[in-house]
Design a protein around this motif. Sequence first.
Motif, mmCIF file in Angstrom:
data_model
loop_
_atom_site.group_PDB
_atom_site.id
_atom_site.type_symbol
_atom_site.label_atom_id
_atom_site.label_comp_id
_atom_site.label_asym_id
_atom_site.label_seq_id
_atom_site.Cartn_x
_atom_site.Cartn_y
_atom_site.Cartn_z
ATOM 1 N N UNK A 1 -12.166 8.983 3.545
ATOM 2 C CA UNK A 1 -11.694 9.035 4.945
ATOM 3 C C UNK A 1 -10.362 8.313 5.090
ATOM 4 N N UNK A 2 -9.387 9.030 5.657
ATOM 5 C CA UNK A 2 -8.043 8.479 5.870
ATOM 6 C C UNK A 2 -7.412 7.979 4.575
ATOM 7 N N UNK A 3 -7.794 8.589 3.443
ATOM 8 C CA UNK A 3 -7.210 8.203 2.160
ATOM 9 C C UNK A 3 -7.659 6.855 1.644
ATOM 10 N N UNK A 4 -8.812 6.375 2.106
ATOM 11 C CA UNK A 4 -9.239 5.013 1.770
ATOM 12 C C UNK A 4 -9.467 4.829 0.272
ATOM 13 N N UNK A 5 -10.029 5.821 -0.404
ATOM 14 C CA UNK A 5 -10.296 5.660 -1.844
ATOM 15 C C UNK A 5 -8.995 5.594 -2.644
ATOM 16 N N UNK A 6 -8.003 6.354 -2.221
ATOM 17 C CA UNK A 6 -6.680 6.281 -2.851
ATOM 18 C C UNK A 6 -6.075 4.891 -2.669
ATOM 19 N N UNK A 7 -6.098 4.383 -1.452
ATOM 20 C CA UNK A 7 -5.513 3.074 -1.166
ATOM 21 C C UNK A 7 -6.234 1.962 -1.928
ATOM 22 N N UNK A 8 -7.569 1.992 -1.904
ATOM 23 C CA UNK A 8 -8.327 0.935 -2.566
ATOM 24 C C UNK A 8 -8.184 1.018 -4.080
ATOM 25 N N UNK A 9 -8.133 2.255 -4.589
ATOM 26 C CA UNK A 9 -7.959 2.415 -6.023
ATOM 27 C C UNK A 9 -6.630 1.866 -6.496
ATOM 28 N N UNK B 1 0.845 -1.190 0.000
ATOM 29 C CA UNK B 1 0.000 0.000 0.000
ATOM 30 C C UNK B 1 0.884 1.244 0.000
ATOM 31 N N UNK B 2 0.393 2.311 -0.573
ATOM 32 C CA UNK B 2 1.157 3.541 -0.688
ATOM 33 C C UNK B 2 0.431 4.663 0.029
ATOM 34 N N UNK B 3 1.167 5.377 0.887
ATOM 35 C CA UNK B 3 0.576 6.516 1.555
ATOM 36 C C UNK B 3 0.299 7.623 0.549
ATOM 37 N N UNK B 4 -0.645 8.495 0.889
ATOM 38 C CA UNK B 4 -0.914 9.650 0.053
ATOM 39 C C UNK B 4 0.341 10.507 -0.058
ATOM 40 N N UNK B 5 0.608 11.063 -1.242
ATOM 41 C CA UNK B 5 1.757 11.968 -1.369
ATOM 42 C C UNK B 5 1.641 13.155 -0.418
ATOM 43 N N UNK B 6 2.758 13.548 0.143
ATOM 44 C CA UNK B 6 2.781 14.724 1.010
ATOM 45 C C UNK B 6 2.705 15.981 0.146
ATOM 46 N N UNK B 7 2.031 16.989 0.670
ATOM 47 C CA UNK B 7 1.806 18.223 -0.080
ATOM 48 C C UNK B 7 2.463 19.385 0.658
ATOM 49 N N UNK B 8 3.715 19.692 0.350
ATOM 50 C CA UNK B 8 4.406 20.768 1.064
ATOM 51 C C UNK B 8 3.771 22.125 0.784
ATOM 52 N N UNK C 1 -10.831 8.556 -9.538
ATOM 53 C CA UNK C 1 -10.593 9.977 -9.316
ATOM 54 C C UNK C 1 -9.561 10.200 -8.220
ATOM 55 N N UNK C 2 -9.647 9.413 -7.154
ATOM 56 C CA UNK C 2 -8.696 9.551 -6.058
ATOM 57 C C UNK C 2 -7.280 9.234 -6.514
ATOM 58 N N UNK C 3 -7.121 8.196 -7.306
ATOM 59 C CA UNK C 3 -5.785 7.823 -7.778
ATOM 60 C C UNK C 3 -5.210 8.919 -8.678
ATOM 61 N N UNK C 4 -5.972 9.383 -9.637
ATOM 62 C CA UNK C 4 -5.481 10.435 -10.537
ATOM 63 C C UNK C 4 -5.144 11.702 -9.750
ATOM 64 N N UNK C 5 -6.006 12.037 -8.775
ATOM 65 C CA UNK C 5 -5.782 13.245 -7.988
ATOM 66 C C UNK C 5 -4.519 13.126 -7.144
ATOM 67 N N UNK C 6 -4.280 11.943 -6.582
ATOM 68 C CA UNK C 6 -3.068 11.738 -5.792
ATOM 69 C C UNK C 6 -1.810 11.848 -6.630
ATOM 70 N N UNK C 7 -1.847 11.301 -7.849
ATOM 71 C CA UNK C 7 -0.689 11.406 -8.737
ATOM 72 C C UNK C 7 -0.445 12.858 -9.141
ATOM 73 N N UNK C 8 -1.515 13.589 -9.407
ATOM 74 C CA UNK C 8 -1.378 15.012 -9.714
ATOM 75 C C UNK C 8 -0.751 15.751 -8.535
ATOM 76 N N UNK C 9 -1.252 15.493 -7.328
ATOM 77 C CA UNK C 9 -0.686 16.151 -6.147
ATOM 78 C C UNK C 9 0.804 15.862 -5.998
ATOM 79 N N UNK C 10 1.207 14.640 -6.328
ATOM 80 C CA UNK C 10 2.622 14.288 -6.210
ATOM 81 C C UNK C 10 3.473 15.122 -7.161
ATOM 82 N N UNK C 11 2.973 15.353 -8.374
ATOM 83 C CA UNK C 11 3.708 16.176 -9.336
ATOM 84 C C UNK C 11 3.770 17.628 -8.867
ATOM 85 N N UNK C 12 2.640 18.150 -8.408
ATOM 86 C CA UNK C 12 2.623 19.531 -7.909
ATOM 87 C C UNK C 12 3.561 19.670 -6.717
ATOM 88 N N UNK C 13 3.568 18.689 -5.830
ATOM 89 C CA UNK C 13 4.443 18.738 -4.658
ATOM 90 C C UNK C 13 5.907 18.864 -5.066
#
Length: 339
Positions: A166-174, A1-8, A195-207
């Motif tokens: 909640x707690x990034x569950x949709x990202x993890x399950x996706x 499992x992968x934690x949500x990307x951190x958003x500085x 949507x959660x997966x795409x959004x998390x990957x986008x956040x990682x690039x922005x970060x």
Amino acid sequence: MSDLPRCPAAHGGPAASAVLRAEPEDFRVVEIMNVVPEGEGEHLWLEIEKTNWNTEDVALWLAKSAAIHRLSVGYSGLKDRRAITRQWFSLHLPGKDDPSFDWPAGLRLLNARRHRRKLNRGTHRGNHFELRLRAVDGDRDVLEHTLQRIALDGVPNYFGEQRFGRDGANWQRGLAWLAGGEAPRKRTLRGFWLSAVRSGLFNAVVAERVRQGVWNRLLDGDLLQPEGSRGLFPAHDDEHAGARVVAGEVHPTGPLPGAAGMASSLACSRLENEVLAAWPGVVEALAGQGVEGARRATRLPVSGLQWQWRGEDLTLTLGLPTGAFATTVLAELITQRGS
């Protein structure tokens, strides 16, 4: 499992802590529409003020009360539950009179008007927010400075925590599903997970662009988006692109991964590919699910930002475009704590 990307943070990080949403009235949202109902047609548009209701539950209640299918109810955007929000819904009622509603606690009808078309997602042009931060504990001078910078420069256009469940569950399950795990049982869950997966990957690039100081600056090979538009063009098509980015006329963009679409190049492409390499196979899996690649601005302009102190409480008013998150703005200012 992968934690949500951190958003500085881009403006030095939160200078205070505060209580958010102690009461629903601490988080007020008004939907700003692009369309005015014409007064006739098969669709009844309703402007509703809701308190402690989420958007989908209101849509389900409207469908049941009007004795129509859930898919005959439309809305433009999802709004928070723990808040007081005003938004529009539409009901498809061909050959039918307007229903008579027995409004429950937490729902209040503000306006009702007929229109020829259904209200579709993304129809509104933005949202106006009034936010009350209670018992602010921190350096007011630093907060004031950060607010001034946000008013001038905006903030990184991260997707807010609401997008991930909640707690990034949709990202993890996706991610688990796209790696060959259990598929969602409901169609709506499929959409939320993708949507959660795409959004998390986008956040990682922005970060990463934030870490390199280029979330609001031009990179070679950028695809740019004019302010207030969904269009894209390569930065090399405009010799003044760098100056226009600094002026806020156009914004750099990051990927919402999926099937191949308009792609960046040069330094921008290298940055994006290096970030996405941390999730091998995910972009291909998204494409395999029929998701089309898209782009989203890396910078979020904040319009009409004003603030006022009332004792230890800070009230903010601001406007954001469709698809933006007020919590993204707040993350630059405060860390949230319980009441």
